[in-house]
Design an enzyme around this catalytic site. Structure first.
Site, short mmCIF file in Angstrom:
data_model
loop_
_atom_site.label_atom_id
_atom_site.label_comp_id
_atom_site.label_asym_id
_atom_site.label_seq_id
_atom_site.Cartn_x
_atom_site.Cartn_y
_atom_site.Cartn_z
N TYR A 160 0.85 -1.18 0.00
CA TYR A 160 0.00 0.00 0.00
C TYR A 160 0.89 1.23 0.00
CZ TYR A 160 -3.41 3.48 1.66
OH TYR A 160 -4.22 4.59 1.79
N ASP A 255 9.46 3.01 -0.40
CA ASP A 255 8.43 3.64 0.41
C ASP A 255 8.62 3.23 1.87
OD1 ASP A 255 6.21 4.61 1.68
OD2 ASP A 255 4.74 3.64 0.37
N LYS A 283 4.35 9.07 8.78
CA LYS A 283 4.14 8.48 10.10
C LYS A 283 5.14 9.00 11.15
CE LYS A 283 1.24 4.95 8.25
NZ LYS A 283 1.28 4.16 7.05
C1 LIG Z 1 0.55 4.65 5.71
C2 LIG Z 1 1.29 4.42 4.46
C3 LIG Z 1 1.15 5.28 3.36
C4 LIG Z 1 0.13 6.37 3.31
O1 LIG Z 1 0.38 7.36 4.24
P1 LIG Z 1 -0.84 8.34 4.66
O2 LIG Z 1 -0.18 9.34 5.55
O3 LIG Z 1 -1.84 7.47 5.34
O4 LIG Z 1 -1.37 8.93 3.41
C5 LIG Z 1 1.97 5.08 2.27
N1 LIG Z 1 2.87 4.07 2.25
C6 LIG Z 1 3.02 3.22 3.28
C7 LIG Z 1 4.04 2.14 3.21
C8 LIG Z 1 2.22 3.35 4.42
O5 LIG Z 1 2.35 2.47 5.42
#
Ligand SMILES: *Cc1c(COP(=O)(O)O)cnc(C)c1O
Length: 447
Positions: A160, A255, A283
């Site tokens: 994701y 990511d 995060k």
């Molecule tokens: C949480 C997450 C996102 C999205 O971040 P948001 O701040 O919720 O838009 C993208 N990539 C990874 C790996 C994530 O865990």
């Protein structure tokens, strides 16, 4: 490492678990928000429960509006590695707020936080702050397309990267090459430019580059998957992706929104000693406030406006409160790196393996995947190395386990396909209580 003194010792009172106030608030919320929530997984649909509403949290503990207390193993989906209401973070936000919440002009704090990010992630030479992980990955992909003049993006099933159109694609089992939309409202023309391949399968990536020479702009991945449950990269997998993308003139976008500052201070890139063209963060970097980062090699980042032709912007990007929370969080992690990460490794191992041992005694087959302070107990006896294997888990059993744990005051992520997190506020008492609760919860699973 001792727990910082300001964490009040918790009392392990038994839970009453009356949730009448939460239920009333959920009904009210459903009048205004689809499903009653502002982000879908919060609705607890995957575990069939009614979500408690939170009133406050401190350290490792959440308190709901009915006064029930929970040991927190989701940490606001990742950010709260220092525990809730961590005093240095709270004070930094308070101090910044007194000088106004936003200016829309540059502040010194932006470069202060950037210096810390770059120190942790050598792959990042230049960066931009945005307000979410979604914005970070969306912008990184635009940049990769501009840098290469190519259109196709490779991602991996179960990964994701936020909810931008081009990333909501997870090709179904019958669709090996062309993406199918993972959400209504994503045009086929957009989804077709995203090819989703099985994780941990280098041959599939080689085949995609063979099939589309000079058409693939970037490969984007979670360097440790968290969003299909925790799935570590196979030995050599990340290095293999680095080598293929470098050879083919495509960008490698790593990511680390979830893994950055969690599996190591420098994320999975540090853990595995690999380099990337672009890195995305989120995060933890915002300490609980909305911050995302995309950054990487100078040659790519300098394509952004106002230096270059790639447009990207944000009214609240680099927001002073968010920068203050990020600086307070990263500076604490940097200064205590030598104690924090070994401690997180020890506490996460103790609770993850302790609960898995209870499952084994109860005769329930579990597969535990863990990388540092993130893990998943998959309700399947078989190894989980990709999304298809994760999807074989018994989600009904997981739902029963989740409900029983919640009623015992243990807040796990409300889906089999999410990673659990631990922070520095979790101590021996919390871990022992969690393992004891699991012993009882596994009885409910067997019913
Ligand atoms: C949480 C997450 C996102 C999205 O971040 P948001 O701040 O919720 O838009 C993208 N990539 C990874 C790996 C994530 O865990």
């Amino acid at each position: 490492m001792q727990r910082p003194a300001f964490y009040t010792e918790s009392t392990m009172s038994s839970q009453t678990q009356i949730r009448t106030r939460s239920q009333a608030l959920q009904q009210r919320a459903e009048r205004y928000f689809p499903g009653g929530v502002n982000s879908p997984v919060r609705a607890f649909r995957a575990v069939g429960g009614a979500p408690p509403f939170i009133e406050s949290a401190a350290g490792a503990w959440l308190t709901d509006v009915d006064g029930n207390r929970y040991i927190d193993y989701f940490g606001s989906w990742g950010p709260m590695i220092l525990g809730h209401a961590f005093p240095p973070v709270v004070e930094a936000i308070e101090r910044a707020a007194r000088n106004s919440a936003s200016f829309g002009a540059s502040t010194a704090a932006e470069a202060d936080l950037a210096e810390r990010v770059v120190a942790c992630f050598p792959a990042i030479q230049k960066l931009r702050f945005v307000s979410s992980g979604t914005e970070a990955t969306m912008s990184a992909i635009r940049l990769a397309r501009a840098a290469t003049g190519r259109k196709i993006i490779i991602k991996f099933e179960g990964c994701y990267h936020g909810h931008a159109d081009g990333l909501l694609v997870k090709a179904g089992s019958g669709v090996a090459t062309f993406g199918i939309p993972g959400s209504a409202g994503v045009p086929e023309e957009v989804a077709h430019l995203t090819h989703a391949l099985p994780y941990n399968d280098i041959a599939a990536v080689e085949a995609a580059f063979d099939a589309h020479p000079d058409e693939i702009a970037a490969v984007i991945l979670e360097p440790v998957v968290g969003n299909a449950g925790c799935i570590p990269p196979a030995p050599g997998y990340l290095a293999g992706l680095r080598a293929i993308t470098a050879r083919e003139g495509a960008l490698l976008i790593v990511d680390e929104v979830m893994t950055g500052f969690r599996v190591a201070l420098g994320g999975a890139l540090e853990l595995h000693g690999v380099d990337a063209d672009l890195v995305t963060l989120g995060k933890i970097v915002g300490g609980g406030l909305p911050v995302g980062v995309f950054g990487g090699k100078r040659v790519f980042m300098d394509l952004l406006a106002p230096l270059g032709p790639v447009y990207q912007a944000g009214t609240l990007s680099g927001n002073p409160l968010a920068m203050a929370a990020g600086i307070a969080t990263l500076s604490y992690l940097q200064e205590h790196e030598g104690e924090i990460y070994p401690k997180l490794e020890a506490t996460s191992r103790a609770v993850a393996e302790g609960v898995a041992a209870e499952a084994a005694s109860a005769g329930i087959p579990l597969t535990l995947n863990r990388v540092g302070a993130m893990w998943t107990w998959f309700f399947t006896p078989d190894p989980v190395t990709n999304y298809d294997e994760a999807a074989k888990s018994d989600t009904v059993a997981f739902g029963r386990f989740h409900n029983a744990m919640l009623n015992a005051g243990i807040w796990l992520p409300p889906s089999q396909f999410e990673a659990a997190f631990i922070g520095i506020a979790h101590g021996e008492e919390e871990i022992a209580a969690t393992i004891a609760a699991a012993r009882e919860a596994f009885k409910a699973v067997l019913v």
